[in-house]
Scaffold this active site. Structure first.
Site, PDB file in Angstrom:
ATOM      1  N   SER A 213       0.840  -1.071   0.087  1.00  0.00           N
ATOM      2  CA  SER A 213       0.145  -0.068   0.247  1.00  0.00           C
ATOM      3  C   SER A 213       0.773   1.109  -0.049  1.00  0.00           C
ATOM      4  CB  SER A 213      -0.992  -0.054   1.210  1.00  0.00           C
ATOM      5  OG  SER A 213      -0.398  -0.644   2.278  1.00  0.00           O
TER       6      SER A 213
ATOM      7  N   HIS B  52      -2.944  -3.316  -5.917  1.00  0.00           N
ATOM      8  CA  HIS B  52      -3.438  -2.932  -4.541  1.00  0.00           C
ATOM      9  C   HIS B  52      -5.045  -3.316  -4.027  1.00  0.00           C
ATOM     10  CE1 HIS B  52      -3.853   0.355  -1.413  1.00  0.00           C
ATOM     11  NE2 HIS B  52      -3.414  -0.697  -0.715  1.00  0.00           N
TER      12      HIS B  52
ATOM     13  N   GLU C  16      -6.337  -0.954  -7.425  1.00  0.00           N
ATOM     14  CA  GLU C  16      -5.616  -0.216  -8.246  1.00  0.00           C
ATOM     15  C   GLU C  16      -4.325  -0.763  -8.729  1.00  0.00           C
ATOM     16  OE1 GLU C  16      -4.801   4.225  -5.494  1.00  0.00           O
ATOM     17  OE2 GLU C  16      -4.710   2.532  -4.259  1.00  0.00           O
TER      18      GLU C  16
ATOM     19  N   ASN D  48      -4.455   5.854  -0.416  1.00  0.00           N
ATOM     20  CA  ASN D  48      -3.976   6.071   0.704  1.00  0.00           C
ATOM     21  C   ASN D  48      -3.364   7.516   0.848  1.00  0.00           C
ATOM     22  OD1 ASN D  48      -4.417   3.571   2.098  1.00  0.00           O
ATOM     23  ND2 ASN D  48      -2.525   2.831   1.273  1.00  0.00           N
TER      24      ASN D  48
END
Ligand code: CAA
Length: 381
Positions: free
Chosen positions: A115, A136, A148, A187
């Site tokens: 991440s 991800h 992702e 994130n």
């Protein structure tokens, strides 16, 4: 299609489960049988829940029969694709990639579910840098629809296309970043929500419960911001915060998360974080007050500013940011959509107000300033 998943923890076992649900043969690798047996229990439990709710048609047993577990990389010798989901330690990931590179067929792709760690750093541990990519997933993988897809500076177009296609075959919606940025889209936006939540609390503008009440009751998010941090793991939050800030994003001083980690209160996984849970690893919805002093536009303003930065740098567009938030975090609306409806002028005024208190990260992005002066919105009405 044969897939290897390395690491059977929170994310790894969920990714293996998703692949098996999609009919793929899975080789799940970890360092000990204790860990693998725990993963088996968690996959079986999750599959039973999905079966009882009619989400899956095949029986849990038949899906589990597609998953072979092993403590040796040898089972990966004929896989078409491998996904690494081990702890976020660069040296460990590089070691795993080096092992995979030796065993997995040369034409197969190696993906990392990191991440926050740069994909290029992991790719450099292999002899197939163009075939290494970020893929991800979101927790819990069987329920969250987003993946992702993050190319490194070495990744070939062919590798990206294959990974996008594979994500779809796994029943997921891929969002492809045009260029890799630390923390990706998810994130970076999550970090900004955490930072503003933390700033609010440490400045005495709202309590933890008020922040979370605004998130859940005014923005209709499935979880409060601190609740979500507990769910993700406060150690993971501190790690991703560090990685993103160390790689250039402006910081917001805040010690609440670090203090929890120092006290070994890591959230749901230890049974206690900002809130207390029924037992370690068992999440139950947190009880929150209905009232809150915190306005929703204030809570999201820094995240919207980050969204503008992602657009300015041509990483993704507003629609893609919103897809990430809706499918990766189950937000009912995307963050840029929320900004439109809460008023871009309000967002910018909040940013300016906090910026003027000395918080550099809140400097309004030129895209937002221009939109406010021209009366534009991210979405046409
Ligand atoms: N497998 C199968 N079913 C599951 C499950 C799992 N792993 N987890 C939960 N469920 C089921 C539950 O059994 C429950 O089923 P019933 O309705 O039949 O009882 C249903 O899903 C809803 O669960 P809960 O009642 O426990 O709670 P909820 O309604 O709040 O939903 C949630 C839980 C889906 C997790 C929801 O709270 C949510 O969407 N939260 C946001 C999660 C999120 O943002 N994830 C992303 C984190 S960031 C990340 O992962 C990336 C990173 O890099 C840090």
């Amino acid at each position: 299609m044969q897939i290897a998943v390395v690491g059977s923890g929170t994310m790894g076992h969920g990714i293996a489960e998703v692949a098996a649900i999609s009919g793929m043969e899975v080789k799940l690798i970890d360092v000990s049988w204790d860990i693998l047996n725990r993963a088996k229990e968690r996959m079986t439990d999750s599959l039973k829940r999905l079966y009882e709710r009619g989400v899956i048609k095949d029986s849990p047993d038949s899906i589990m029969s597609l998953i072979e577990m092993s403590v040796s990389y040898d089972v990966a010798k004929s896989v078409d694709f491998a996904i690494e989901a081990v702890p976020e330690i660069l040296d460990l990931k590089r070691k795993v990639f080096n092992e995979l590179d030796k065993v997995v067929p040369k034409e197969s792709i190696l993906a990392t579910n990191t991440s926050s760690i740069p994909i290029s750093d992991v790719a450099e541990a292999t002899s197939r840098k163009q075939k290494v990519i970020g893929m991800h997933f979101f927790n819990p993988p069987p329920l969250m629809k987003l993946v992702e897809v993050i190319p490194s500076k070495y990744t070939s177009e062919e590798t990206v296309d294959f990974t996008v296609d594979l994500s779809k075959k796994m029943g997921k919606t891929p969002v492809r970043l045009r260029v890799e940025v630390p923390g990706f889209v998810s994130n970076r936006i999550f970090l900004r929500l955490l930072q503003e939540a933390c700033r609010e609390v440490e400045a005495g503008e709202a309590t933890i419960e008020e922040v979370d009440s605004t998130a859940r009751n005014k923005l209709n998010l499935p979880m409060g911001i601190f609740e979500l941090a507990d769910y993700v793991g406060l150690d993971v939050v501190v790690d991703l915060w560090k990685v993103i800030v160390e790689r250039g994003a402006s910081d917001v001083k805040c010690s609440s998360f670090k203090r929890k980690v120092e006290a070994k209160e890591l959230g749901v996984k230890t049974g206690k974080g900002f809130y207390t849970y029924p037992s370690p690893g068992k999440y139950s919805k947190v009880k929150l007050p209905q009232e809150s002093r915190l306005k929703p536009e204030r809570l999201i303003s820094l995240a919207v500013n980050e969204g503008a930065w992602l657009i300015e740098n041509d990483i993704v567009n507003a629609h893609e940011i919103d897809t990430v938030m809706k499918l990766g975090f189950n937000f009912p609306k995307g963050i840029m959509e929320m900004a439109d409806s809460l008023g871009l002028e309000n967002i910018v005024n909040n940013l300016k107000g906090i910026y003027n208190l000395g918080y550099k990260a809140y400097e309004p992005n030129p895209i937002l300033l221009n939109m406010v002066s021209s009366g534009a919105k991210f979405y046409k009405a």
